[in-house]
Design a protein around this motif. Structure first.
Motif, short mmCIF file in Angstrom:
data_model
loop_
_atom_site.label_atom_id
_atom_site.label_comp_id
_atom_site.label_asym_id
_atom_site.label_seq_id
_atom_site.Cartn_x
_atom_site.Cartn_y
_atom_site.Cartn_z
N ALA A 1 0.93 -1.26 0.03
CA ALA A 1 -0.15 -0.03 0.03
C ALA A 1 0.97 1.32 0.07
O ALA A 1 2.10 1.40 0.67
N PHE A 2 0.34 2.30 -0.63
CA PHE A 2 1.04 3.53 -0.82
C PHE A 2 0.09 4.67 -0.78
O PHE A 2 -1.00 4.58 -1.18
N GLU A 3 0.55 5.76 0.06
CA GLU A 3 -0.57 6.75 0.05
C GLU A 3 0.36 8.14 -0.71
O GLU A 3 1.47 8.34 -0.49
N ALA A 4 -0.49 8.69 -1.56
CA ALA A 4 0.08 9.67 -2.61
C ALA A 4 -0.62 11.01 -2.10
O ALA A 4 -1.77 11.15 -1.69
N GLN A 5 0.04 12.01 -2.10
CA GLN A 5 -0.55 13.66 -2.03
C GLN A 5 -0.08 14.17 -3.14
O GLN A 5 1.13 14.21 -3.74
N THR A 6 -0.94 15.07 -3.83
CA THR A 6 -0.51 15.30 -5.02
C THR A 6 -0.46 16.96 -4.97
O THR A 6 -0.45 17.47 -3.86
N GLU A 7 0.15 17.67 -5.85
CA GLU A 7 0.37 19.15 -5.59
C GLU A 7 -0.84 19.89 -5.41
O GLU A 7 -0.68 20.94 -4.79
N SER A 8 -1.91 19.40 -6.04
CA SER A 8 -2.91 20.14 -5.73
C SER A 8 -3.72 19.84 -4.22
O SER A 8 -4.72 20.48 -3.83
N GLY A 9 -2.96 18.89 -3.53
CA GLY A 9 -3.51 18.59 -2.15
C GLY A 9 -4.30 17.57 -2.00
O GLY A 9 -4.88 17.41 -0.71
N HIS A 10 -4.50 16.61 -3.02
CA HIS A 10 -5.48 15.73 -2.72
C HIS A 10 -4.71 14.30 -2.24
O HIS A 10 -3.61 14.02 -2.67
N ARG A 11 -5.23 13.46 -1.50
CA ARG A 11 -4.55 12.14 -1.16
C ARG A 11 -5.33 10.82 -1.81
O ARG A 11 -6.65 11.14 -1.96
N ILE A 12 -4.58 10.06 -2.29
CA ILE A 12 -4.94 8.73 -2.78
C ILE A 12 -4.28 7.69 -2.37
O ILE A 12 -3.02 7.54 -2.30
N LEU A 13 -5.00 6.56 -1.92
CA LEU A 13 -4.52 5.44 -1.52
C LEU A 13 -4.29 4.62 -2.58
O LEU A 13 -5.40 4.44 -3.36
N LEU A 14 -3.12 3.81 -2.73
CA LEU A 14 -3.03 2.87 -3.84
C LEU A 14 -2.62 1.44 -3.26
O LEU A 14 -1.89 1.36 -2.21
N ASP A 15 -3.37 0.33 -3.75
CA ASP A 15 -2.86 -1.12 -3.24
C ASP A 15 -2.79 -1.93 -4.35
O ASP A 15 -3.63 -1.80 -5.30
N ALA A 16 -2.38 -3.06 -4.00
CA ALA A 16 -2.31 -4.40 -4.98
C ALA A 16 -3.14 -5.25 -4.60
O ALA A 16 -4.05 -5.30 -3.58
N ASP A 17 -3.61 -6.22 -5.34
CA ASP A 17 -4.55 -7.17 -5.32
C ASP A 17 -3.96 -8.29 -4.12
O ASP A 17 -2.74 -8.61 -4.15
N PRO A 18 -4.67 -8.63 -3.64
CA PRO A 18 -4.36 -9.73 -2.36
C PRO A 18 -3.75 -10.81 -2.97
O PRO A 18 -2.72 -11.35 -2.49
N GLU A 19 -3.99 -11.15 -4.27
CA GLU A 19 -3.37 -12.29 -5.03
C GLU A 19 -1.51 -12.29 -5.23
O GLU A 19 -0.78 -13.00 -5.15
N VAL A 20 -1.31 -10.84 -5.19
CA VAL A 20 0.04 -10.49 -5.21
C VAL A 20 0.66 -10.10 -3.99
O VAL A 20 1.74 -9.51 -4.06
N GLY A 21 -0.09 -10.12 -2.77
CA GLY A 21 0.48 -9.61 -1.69
C GLY A 21 -0.24 -8.39 -1.03
O GLY A 21 0.25 -7.71 -0.11
N GLY A 22 -1.04 -7.82 -1.72
CA GLY A 22 -1.36 -6.47 -1.27
C GLY A 22 -2.96 -6.70 -0.51
O GLY A 22 -3.02 -7.91 -0.04
N GLU A 23 -3.36 -5.80 0.02
CA GLU A 23 -4.64 -5.78 0.70
C GLU A 23 -6.03 -5.06 0.20
O GLU A 23 -6.75 -4.75 0.85
N ASP A 24 -5.80 -4.69 -1.00
CA ASP A 24 -6.89 -4.03 -1.85
C ASP A 24 -7.47 -2.70 -1.17
O ASP A 24 -8.69 -2.57 -1.19
#
Lengths: 138, 138
Positions: free
Chosen positions: A12-35
């Motif tokens: 999992a990764f949390e992004a913050q954009t220049e415009s100030g918005h946050r987005i959480l990204l993650d991978a599929d549980p099949e490849v070790g992520g937690e969606d």
């Protein structure tokens, strides 16, 4: 333009954009992520849809088209081997409104595709991108 | 892979990804948006950061590197004329942990860049992408 991203454990990764918005990204549980968020490659398609969507809405507004709704569906195929980039991307717009003319829609989509959309300009170097549309006049 | 997006008035769009996550996108108030979400071009950079971030975390885990933190900063320049695609993209990783070796980090970044990262494989056709890193061992 800049963005920052920080690792939140597993994939999992949390992004913050220049415009100030946050987005959480993650991978599929099949490849070790937690969606916990969308996949990076899904975001690439969202970026393309948003880019061309904003273009066509702006162009149709300038043409004083009576647009009441717009939905865009994007489907894409990936290369079978690494790096699994998109080989084909199909963009389908559904325009809803009153007295929307085929000609105006065609011109708006073509202006986005050929002139304005920065995202499609980048992705079309690797992927064949097709654009089609439906018009639902009420 | 597919995504759907629908227009929410002015220049705002709500996307739903195949994995079931929702993302709101919007434009800058300067161009008629209301800043309800990130810009499409910001999402492109977030996609790149997430893609290479997941790659390097996975590779370093396989190498049993004691990674405690990873932050990635991406800065990009756009073309001056339409379509304003990215011409240069600078990716800077900051790795934090114990006894992290330069060699392992270099190999992880290069494997992502040259083999695994589907996003950089697409964007590097138009943009010159540079990768650099810092290691903070504690």
């Amino acid at each position: 333009m800049f963005i920052n991203i920080s690792w939140k454990g597993k994939l999992a990764f949390e992004a913050q954009t220049e415009s100030g918005h946050r987005i959480l990204l993650d991978a599929d549980p099949e490849v070790g992520g937690e969606d916990k968020g969308p996949r990076p490659m899904e975001l690439l398609l969202v970026s393309l849809a948003g880019c061309t969507g904003m273009d066509v809405v702006s162009i149709l507004k300038k043409k004083r088209v009576n647009l009441e709704g717009l939905a865009i569906k994007i489907q894409a195929e990936r290369a079978p081997q690494h790096p699994k980039y998109f080989t084909t991307i199909d963009v389908e717009y559904t325009f809803r409104g009153k007295e929307i003319k085929e000609e105006d829609v065609k011109q708006a989509v073509e202006l986005s595709k050929d002139k304005y959309c920065s995202v499609s300009a980048m992705l079309q170097e690797k992927a064949t991108i097709s654009f089609r549309w439906n018009i639902a006049n009420q």
